[in-house]
Design an enzyme around this catalytic site. Structure first.
Site, PDB file in Angstrom:
ATOM      1  N   ARG A   8     -13.948  -7.395   3.159  1.00  0.00           N
ATOM      2  CA  ARG A   8     -12.556  -7.148   2.775  1.00  0.00           C
ATOM      3  C   ARG A   8     -11.711  -8.389   3.076  1.00  0.00           C
ATOM      4  O   ARG A   8     -10.853  -8.779   2.293  1.00  0.00           O
ATOM      5  CB  ARG A   8     -11.967  -5.960   3.563  1.00  0.00           C
ATOM      6  CG  ARG A   8     -12.620  -4.615   3.350  1.00  0.00           C
ATOM      7  CD  ARG A   8     -12.486  -4.116   1.935  1.00  0.00           C
ATOM      8  NE  ARG A   8     -11.126  -4.213   1.416  1.00  0.00           N
ATOM      9  CZ  ARG A   8     -10.093  -3.423   1.743  1.00  0.00           C
ATOM     10  NH1 ARG A   8     -10.267  -2.440   2.590  1.00  0.00           N
ATOM     11  NH2 ARG A   8      -8.900  -3.601   1.199  1.00  0.00           N
TER      12      ARG A   8
ATOM     13  N   GLN B 184     -10.527  -3.594  -2.487  1.00  0.00           N
ATOM     14  CA  GLN B 184     -11.730  -2.947  -1.941  1.00  0.00           C
ATOM     15  C   GLN B 184     -12.942  -3.245  -2.829  1.00  0.00           C
ATOM     16  O   GLN B 184     -14.036  -3.560  -2.343  1.00  0.00           O
ATOM     17  CB  GLN B 184     -11.508  -1.427  -1.857  1.00  0.00           C
ATOM     18  CG  GLN B 184     -12.732  -0.651  -1.411  1.00  0.00           C
ATOM     19  CD  GLN B 184     -13.069  -0.873   0.051  1.00  0.00           C
ATOM     20  OE1 GLN B 184     -12.211  -0.741   0.914  1.00  0.00           O
ATOM     21  NE2 GLN B 184     -14.324  -1.203   0.351  1.00  0.00           N
TER      22      GLN B 184
ATOM     23  N   HIS C 298      -7.602   0.664  -5.999  1.00  0.00           N
ATOM     24  CA  HIS C 298      -7.764  -0.087  -4.739  1.00  0.00           C
ATOM     25  C   HIS C 298      -8.562  -1.365  -5.078  1.00  0.00           C
ATOM     26  O   HIS C 298      -9.714  -1.512  -4.670  1.00  0.00           O
ATOM     27  CB  HIS C 298      -8.509   0.787  -3.726  1.00  0.00           C
ATOM     28  CG  HIS C 298      -8.430   0.303  -2.312  1.00  0.00           C
ATOM     29  ND1 HIS C 298      -7.660  -0.777  -1.919  1.00  0.00           N
ATOM     30  CD2 HIS C 298      -9.030   0.754  -1.166  1.00  0.00           C
ATOM     31  CE1 HIS C 298      -7.792  -0.968  -0.621  1.00  0.00           C
ATOM     32  NE2 HIS C 298      -8.621  -0.054  -0.140  1.00  0.00           N
TER      33      HIS C 298
ATOM     34  N   CYS D  81     -16.180   2.804   1.640  1.00  0.00           N
ATOM     35  CA  CYS D  81     -14.993   1.968   1.854  1.00  0.00           C
ATOM     36  C   CYS D  81     -14.435   2.129   3.260  1.00  0.00           C
ATOM     37  O   CYS D  81     -13.768   1.233   3.761  1.00  0.00           O
ATOM     38  CB  CYS D  81     -13.932   2.296   0.808  1.00  0.00           C
ATOM     39  SG  CYS D  81     -13.525   4.055   0.767  1.00  0.00           S
TER      40      CYS D  81
ATOM     41  N   ASP E  45     -16.895   8.175  -0.735  1.00  0.00           N
ATOM     42  CA  ASP E  45     -15.572   8.023  -0.116  1.00  0.00           C
ATOM     43  C   ASP E  45     -15.203   9.396   0.468  1.00  0.00           C
ATOM     44  O   ASP E  45     -15.852  10.406   0.156  1.00  0.00           O
ATOM     45  CB  ASP E  45     -14.567   7.585  -1.207  1.00  0.00           C
ATOM     46  CG  ASP E  45     -13.145   7.397  -0.687  1.00  0.00           C
ATOM     47  OD1 ASP E  45     -12.961   7.248   0.536  1.00  0.00           O
ATOM     48  OD2 ASP E  45     -12.210   7.363  -1.519  1.00  0.00           O
TER      49      ASP E  45
ATOM     50  N   ARG F 129       0.867  -1.187   0.000  1.00  0.00           N
ATOM     51  CA  ARG F 129       0.000   0.000   0.000  1.00  0.00           C
ATOM     52  C   ARG F 129       0.902   1.235   0.000  1.00  0.00           C
ATOM     53  O   ARG F 129       1.825   1.319   0.810  1.00  0.00           O
ATOM     54  CB  ARG F 129      -0.889   0.041   1.243  1.00  0.00           C
ATOM     55  CG  ARG F 129      -1.483   1.438   1.476  1.00  0.00           C
ATOM     56  CD  ARG F 129      -2.496   1.521   2.576  1.00  0.00           C
ATOM     57  NE  ARG F 129      -3.740   0.872   2.192  1.00  0.00           N
ATOM     58  CZ  ARG F 129      -4.892   1.081   2.804  1.00  0.00           C
ATOM     59  NH1 ARG F 129      -4.981   1.918   3.807  1.00  0.00           N
ATOM     60  NH2 ARG F 129      -5.971   0.440   2.420  1.00  0.00           N
TER      61      ARG F 129
HETATM   62  N1  NVA Z   1      -9.645   7.433  -1.175  1.00  0.00           N
HETATM   63  C1  NVA Z   1      -9.277   6.976   0.148  1.00  0.00           C
HETATM   64  C2  NVA Z   1      -9.600   5.519   0.286  1.00  0.00           C
HETATM   65  C3  NVA Z   1      -9.317   4.932   1.644  1.00  0.00           C
HETATM   66  C4  NVA Z   1      -9.637   3.477   1.713  1.00  0.00           C
HETATM   67  C5  NVA Z   1      -7.809   7.234   0.386  1.00  0.00           C
HETATM   68  O1  NVA Z   1      -6.999   6.970  -0.508  1.00  0.00           O
HETATM   69  O2  NVA Z   1      -7.459   7.708   1.467  1.00  0.00           O
HETATM   70  N1   CP Z   2     -11.042   0.740   3.115  1.00  0.00           N
HETATM   71  C1   CP Z   2      -9.759   0.632   3.496  1.00  0.00           C
HETATM   72  O1   CP Z   2      -8.864   0.347   2.684  1.00  0.00           O
HETATM   73  O2   CP Z   2      -9.557   0.819   4.806  1.00  0.00           O
HETATM   74  P1   CP Z   2      -8.135   0.948   5.529  1.00  0.00           P
HETATM   75  O3   CP Z   2      -7.519   2.231   5.062  1.00  0.00           O
HETATM   76  O4   CP Z   2      -8.440   0.936   6.998  1.00  0.00           O
HETATM   77  O5   CP Z   2      -7.291  -0.230   5.124  1.00  0.00           O
END
Ligand code: NVA
Ligand code: CP
Length: 332
Positions: A316, A137, A134, A271, A230, A107
Site C-alpha cells: 500500500r 488498494q 478503493h 485488503c 473482504d 476517504r
Molecule cells: N470494504 C471495506 C474495505 C476496507 C479497506 C470497507 O469499506 O470497510
Molecule cells: N485496506 C485498507 O484500506 O486499510 P485501512 O482501512 O486500515 O486504511
C-alpha cells in the site's frame, strides 16, 4: 506516455493500462530505494492534506510515510475536529485546501464527495476509499501479484463475498484493464452492477482478460492463482444487517477446502482489516451474538497465508508513494 502530473486518482476507470503499469513500475522502484535506504525526497517543500471521514490504519500510514519519504509535509484532517460537513460544505473545504496544499487525499462515503473535492480543489486529489471504489488498494494488490508470479497478465483472481462494494468494484476494474481473469463468487444479489460489469467486459476484451460471475464457490476457485476476500460489512454499513450478511455469505468464507481447490502455488489476499478471530472488539461481539469463530476467512487460512497478506499491506505504501509522486511531478 504523457506525464501524469496534475491528474487525480478517483477511480482506475480513468487510467489506461499503460498508465496503471507506470504506477506499478514506479512503486517497484520506490520499494527498492526504500529497502536500500536510498533517499528519494525530491518533493521537498510540498504539502499534502489527508482527509479521513472513515477510520484507517494502512491508508493513512501509507500516505504519511510516503509523503515523508518524498520530502513532503502532511496534515491530517479528522472531520470531528474540522468544519468539514458540519459548518462548511465539501466544495468550500476543497477550495480552501486547494489554496494551501499541493495534493489532497480523501476517504469517505459516496464517490460524488471525492469528485466534488477534485472539482473545487484544482490540485491532484487521491481517493483513499469511498463506498464505490478503493483504487490505491488495487494498485497494491496487483503489485503483490506481480511479486509472487512475475506477471499479472492471464492470472486468475477469484473474489469471494460482497462484490458490489469498493473492493469488488475496483478489483474488477483493475483486473479487466490489466488482463487478469476476474471471477466473482457470491450470491447473485452481491454481484457488481450490470453496468459496471459491461464496462469492465469491454476493457477485458481489449486486455485479454475476462469477467465471470459464479454462485458456486468451489467451482469458482478451481485453478485460481489468487483467492481474495473482504469483510462482509463495510465501514458505514449498519450493524443490524450483520445477521443477513452472515446468512448470505457464510458459504463464501475462505476455508482450507476452498484454498485446496486453487492452484498449489496460489496466494490468499485480503485488503484488511479482517475478521478471522475474536481478537478485536467487534470480532468478540459478533462471535458471542452469532456463535461463530470467524467470518470471511478462517484463522487457519489467515495464518497460513500471512506472507502474501502482509506483503500486500506493505505494498500500500509503495504504490501510494508512486501515485503521489507521479501526479505531483516527481522527476524519475
Ligand atoms: N470494504 C471495506 C474495505 C476496507 C479497506 C470497507 O469499506 O470497510
Ligand atoms: N485496506 C485498507 O484500506 O486499510 P485501512 O482501512 O486500515 O486504511
Amino acid at each position: 506516455m504523457t506525464s501524469l502530473k496534475g491528474r487525480n486518482l478517483l477511480t482506475l476507470k480513468d487510467y489506461t493500462p499503460e498508465e496503471i503499469r507506470y504506477f506499478l513500475e514506479l512503486a517497484a522502484k520506490f520499494k527498492k530505494l526504500k529497502k536500500d535506504r536510498v533517499p528519494h525526497d525530491r518533493l521537498k517543500g510540498l504539502n499534502v492534506a489527508l482527509v479521513f471521514e472513515k477510520n484507517s490504519t494502512r491508508t493513512r500510514c501509507s500516505f504519511e510515510v510516503a509523503a515523508y519519504d518524498l520530502g513532503m509535509h502532511c496534515t491530517f484532517l479528522d472531520p470531528k475536529a474540522s468544519q468539514l460537513g458540519k459548518k462548511e460544505s465539501i466544495a468550500d473545504t476543497a477550495a480552501v485546501l486547494g489554496r494551501m496544499f499541493d495534493g489532497i487525499e480523501y476517504r469517505g462515503y459516496g464517490q460524488e464527495r471525492v469528485e466534488c473535492i477534485a472539482k473545487y480543489a484544482h490540485v491532484p486529489v487521491w481517493n483513499g476509499l469511498t463506498n464505490e471504489y478503493h483504487p490505491t488498494q488495487i494498485l497494491a494488490d496487483i503489485m503483490t501479484v506481480q511479486e509472487y508470479f512475475g506477471d499479472e497478465k492471464g492470472k486468475k483472481l477469484v473474489y469471494l463475498g460482497d462484490a458490489r462494494y469498493n473492493i469488488g468494484n475496483s478489483l474488477m476494474v483493475g483486473c479487466a484493464k490489466l488482463g487478469l481473469h476476474f471471477v466473482v463468487s457470491a450470491p447473485k444479489a452481491y454481484f457488481p452492477s450490470p453496468e459496471l460489469v459491461a464496462e469492465c467486459e469491454k476493457w477485458a476484451d481489449e486486455s485479454g482478460g475476462s469477467i465471470t460471475m459464479s454462485e458456486d464457490p468451489m467451482e469458482a476457485v478451481e485453478g485460481a492463482d489468487v483467492v481474495y476476500t473482504d469483510v462482509w460489512l463495510s465501514m458505514g454499513e449498519p450493524e443490524r444487517i450483520w445477521a443477513e450478511r452472515i446468512r448470505d455469505l457464510s458459504a463464501y468464507k475462505v476455508t482450507m477446502d476452498i484454498m485446496k481447490k486453487a492452484k498449489k502455488d496460489a496466494i490468499f489476499m485480503h485488503c484488511l482489516p479482517s475478521f478471522h478471530d475474536h481478537e478485536t472488539e467487534l470480532g468478540e461481539k459478533m462471535g458471542e451474538i452469532f456463535d461463530i469463530a470467524d467470518m470471511e476467512v478462517t484463522d487457519e487460512v489467515f495464518q497460513a497465508y500471512r506472507d502474501s497478506i502482509f506483503d500486500e499491506a506493505e505494498n500500500r505504501m509503495h504504490t501510494i508513494k508512486a501515485v503521489m509522486a507521479a501526479t505531483l511531478g516527481y522527476e524519475d
